[in-house]
Design an enzyme around this catalytic site. Structure first.
Site, mmCIF file in Angstrom:
data_model
loop_
_atom_site.group_PDB
_atom_site.id
_atom_site.type_symbol
_atom_site.label_atom_id
_atom_site.label_comp_id
_atom_site.label_asym_id
_atom_site.label_seq_id
_atom_site.Cartn_x
_atom_site.Cartn_y
_atom_site.Cartn_z
ATOM 1 N N GLU A 41 33.931 53.779 39.555
ATOM 2 C CA GLU A 41 34.773 53.527 40.723
ATOM 3 C C GLU A 41 33.984 52.711 41.749
ATOM 4 O OE1 GLU A 41 38.050 56.866 41.449
ATOM 5 O OE2 GLU A 41 36.060 57.575 41.987
ATOM 6 N N TRP B 14 33.976 65.149 45.587
ATOM 7 C CA TRP B 14 35.347 65.440 45.164
ATOM 8 C C TRP B 14 35.534 66.879 44.702
ATOM 9 C CZ3 TRP B 14 39.457 63.362 46.707
ATOM 10 C CH2 TRP B 14 39.555 61.988 46.940
ATOM 11 N N MET C 249 40.068 61.392 55.454
ATOM 12 C CA MET C 249 39.385 60.146 55.139
ATOM 13 C C MET C 249 38.566 60.335 53.877
ATOM 14 S SD MET C 249 36.508 58.042 57.361
ATOM 15 C CE MET C 249 35.197 59.214 57.032
ATOM 16 N N ASN C 250 38.593 59.334 52.962
ATOM 17 C CA ASN C 250 37.579 59.300 51.916
ATOM 18 C C ASN C 250 36.923 57.919 51.907
ATOM 19 O OD1 ASN C 250 40.411 59.271 50.508
ATOM 20 N ND2 ASN C 250 39.148 58.336 48.933
ATOM 21 N N ASP C 251 36.926 57.197 50.790
ATOM 22 C CA ASP C 251 36.104 55.996 50.629
ATOM 23 C C ASP C 251 36.150 55.035 51.815
ATOM 24 O OD1 ASP C 251 36.429 57.217 48.193
ATOM 25 O OD2 ASP C 251 37.191 55.451 47.159
ATOM 26 N N GLN D 267 39.822 54.869 53.354
ATOM 27 C CA GLN D 267 40.960 55.572 52.773
ATOM 28 C C GLN D 267 41.409 56.656 53.751
ATOM 29 O OE1 GLN D 267 42.152 55.019 48.915
ATOM 30 N NE2 GLN D 267 41.879 53.369 50.392
ATOM 31 N N TRP E 106 43.942 64.910 50.950
ATOM 32 C CA TRP E 106 44.191 63.616 50.328
ATOM 33 C C TRP E 106 45.693 63.369 50.176
ATOM 34 C CZ3 TRP E 106 46.719 61.350 46.341
ATOM 35 C CH2 TRP E 106 46.301 60.064 45.958
ATOM 36 N N PHE F 295 44.780 51.895 47.760
ATOM 37 C CA PHE F 295 43.477 52.402 47.352
ATOM 38 C C PHE F 295 42.362 51.474 47.855
ATOM 39 C CE2 PHE F 295 44.333 55.349 43.435
ATOM 40 C CZ PHE F 295 44.985 56.233 44.261
#
Length: 622
Positions: A320, A407, A145-147, A163, A171, A203
């Site tokens: 971003e 990151w 998982m990210n954002d 994400q 990723w 995204f």
């Protein structure tokens, strides 16, 4: 409440002696036959398929490509299938109701261990097996998982999309994962909302509730906006909608709805909000090192209005995940300002990714910042706070959720079943200080519902050291500490959280330097990643992130500026892999990951240069 599937296989596949194109694996109800086509393509023919094909994963190996071969337009998923060892398994859903299914795998050697370890099963066990899975922070059940993205509130539910890679804990294969909550602290996991498709990875983006039916799908429809990203199509903005409170989504048949007018490569993360004075929708898109503003009446057709941001804030940085909210200043409803949240990478004061913000005015077309371009305002002074975005449709409340990682090392932190968590949801507000306007981020009031057993320590003075033998008996590494420190004559007012091995997080206020510091150099595991270099960097570079420096990037202290005062209030949240500090109601926030080998079960206060008083100290089990 979490959805859990028990690991009880209906069909246990025996050992495979695989000679590709010849051997098969059979049970009384199902059969797998392997057919090799050339040196880099294998087709698995499955008769009477189960619900899942369980894929064995080896993280430090190149990706293979997996898809259902019978799909009219196959979408290949990038999966690190085992070549020499198995780190864990992930489920690959097979089409329902079919008697025969063909799964195609490309770019995997014929002698790979994967061919012996593939399994058919109707179930997949998501029970927690990771020592660092948080007790009270949101994480995916498994995978990467990210954002956070698409945050929206509707009919008593907070929808947290994120994400998500369901095919490994690094990723890749960007989907929108999906969880819901009624209180922002207890989450129920749902099926992924949006899956990677032929237009590309899904995204980040945003969601709105279309109460006025401007898009024509019905009043109250949840409409979501996201970036489709691929080498073929670039980064383009797309739309999907849900008429069943986010349980299922339909992608707009005329996607994309917006492409960059100048062919810009980095053009992503659409944030959409309603601008009431003009009765229109506004979209903010990150466009390399600026933000671009668009408008629409129907959520489908978008018109460019303006650009802003080049040269503003920390430099150089990739903009971003924007967000834009209007907030009262010092609680005054007659004095409001717009805050433009800009997540940048690289750019963090301590390296890697971070969240900054800009205060100004917005007239429905252009944003004008109050400060000079070189002014930098951080929303959080830790190293693990990124991709911060806000829920829409929450009325007078502005609630943000950050991704709790960086990151520089996100792909190589020492977890396996899952990677990454969200920091605590924070309520945002604006306040004035020294003639300028700043943003505070305080933990939402709902976090108090997590409190269980508590321990209150009577007020005491610290002249050198004051040791507390136990925070709470048998704690799981999950607690909250409320402190009020009276400055006195001390130059340093410190607190260490530590375990029996001496691993610790050192938190202190240096009055001469006017700094709040969190030092994690001795916090536990800090040198992870050295053996993960080649393929961690490969995943890391997908979005052109800055380089990894392993130990030096993680084993450090972070600090925030503080003003001299008679007393300081701190709210410290500790979970199995994180420490979050909120000073004076969130006027300073600091978020950092930690990986102690055993939980911190003791704390010690210390002073340098004089005496200070701990006028309040209360510990809650969470």
């Amino acid at each position: 409440m979490k959805t859990t599937f028990m690991n009880v296989s209906r069909r246990v596949i025996g050992a495979l002696a695989v000679l590709l194109g010849i051997s098969s694996c059979q049970s009384s109800q199902s059969e797998m036959t392997f057919e090799q086509e050339g040196d880099s393509l294998t087709v698995i023919h499955i008769t009477n398929p189960t619900r899942y094909l369980l894929l064995p994963i080896e993280e430090q190996t190149p990706e293979a490509q997996v898809c259902v071969a019978s799909d009219s337009v196959p979408v290949e998923m990038d999966v690190r299938l085992s070549r020499a060892k198995v780190d864990y398994f992930v489920p690959y859903a097979l089409p329902e109701g079919e008697k025969k299914v063909a799964v195609r795998i490309r770019h995997l050697p014929k002698d790979a261990l994967c061919w012996k370890e593939l399994k058919l099963s109707d179930t997949f066990d998501t029970a927690n097996t990771d020592k660092y899975r948080p007790v009270y922070h949101h994480t995916p059940l498994y995978g990467w998982m990210n954002d956070a993205n698409g945050l929206v509130y509707k009919d008593g539910e907070y929808h947290l999309f994120y994400q998500y890679n369901p095919y490994g804990s690094m990723w890749g294969n960007m989907h929108w994962g999906h969880s819901v909550s009624k209180d922002l602290v207890h989450w129920e996991h749902l099926e992924p909302a949006l899956a990677r498709d032929t237009l590309g990875h899904i995204f980040s983006g945003s969601s709105v509730v279309d109460n006025a039916n401007t898009a024509g799908y019905g009043a109250g429809t949840i409409v979501s906006f996201y970036t489709s990203a691929s080498d073929k199509n670039g980064q383009i903005q797309c739309m999907a909608y849900s008429t069943d409170n986010g349980r299922t989504f339909t992608k707009y048949e005329k996607n994309p709805i917006l492409t960059p007018f100048d062919g810009l490569k980095d053009f992503r993360d659409p944030k959409v909000f309603w601008y009431a004075p003009d009765q229109k929708w506004v979209m903010v898109v990150s466009a390399d090192k600026e933000m671009r503003f668009y408008s629409s009446l129907n959520l489908k057709d978008w018109t460019y209005m303006s650009g802003w941001g080049e040269g503003y804030g920390v430099q150089p940085s990739q903009f971003e995940c924007p967000d834009m909210v209007e907030l009262p200043v010092d609680g005054d409803p007659n004095h409001k300002k717009w805050a433009l949240i800009v997540n940048v990478n690289p750019g963090c004061y301590f390296g890697g990714s971070a969240t900054q913000y800009f205060i100004g005015d917005f007239d429905g077309e252009k944003f004008v910042c109050d400060n000079k371009p070189e002014t930098v305002k951080w929303l959080d002074w830790g190293k693990d706070h990124y991709a911060t975005v806000c829920f829409s449709n929450t009325g007078d409340r502005t609630i943000a959720v950050p991704w709790m990682s960086n990151w520089q090392y996100a792909n190589i932190v020492p977890t396996r079943q899952f990677r990454s968590a969200n920091a605590l949801p924070r309520e945002l507000s604006l306040y004035t200080q020294d003639g300028d306007i700043y943003m505070a981020a305080a933990p939402v009031e709902e976090t108090k519902s997590l409190r269980k057993e508590s321990r209150e320590i009577p007020a005491f003075e610290v002249a050198d050291a004051y040791h507390v033998d136990s925070l709470l008996a048998d704690n799981r590494g999950a607690y909250e500490i409320e402190l009020e420190l009276a400055a006195g004559s001390a130059e340093i007012m410190g607190l260490k959280l530590f375990n029996e091995k001496g691993e610790n997080v050192d938190i202190y206020i240096s009055l001469p330097e006017k700094k709040l510091v969190m030092d994690r150099t001795k916090s536990g595991i800090v040198d992870f990643g050295k053996d993960s270099a080649p393929h961690a960097i490969e995943a890391h570079d997908r979005r052109k992130q800055n380089s990894i420096n392993y130990v030096d990037d993680f084993a450090l202290g972070t600090w925030a500026p503080v003003k001299k005062a008679d007393s300081y209030k701190l709210d410290i949240f500790v979970d199995k892999c994180s420490v979050e500090i909120f000073l004076n109601g969130g006027k300073i926030a600091m978020t950092n990951l930690i990986f102690p080998t055993t939980p911190y079960n003791q704390m010690s206060f210390y002073s340098r240069g004089g005496v200070f008083k701990v006028s309040q100290c209360k510990v809650y089990r969470l």
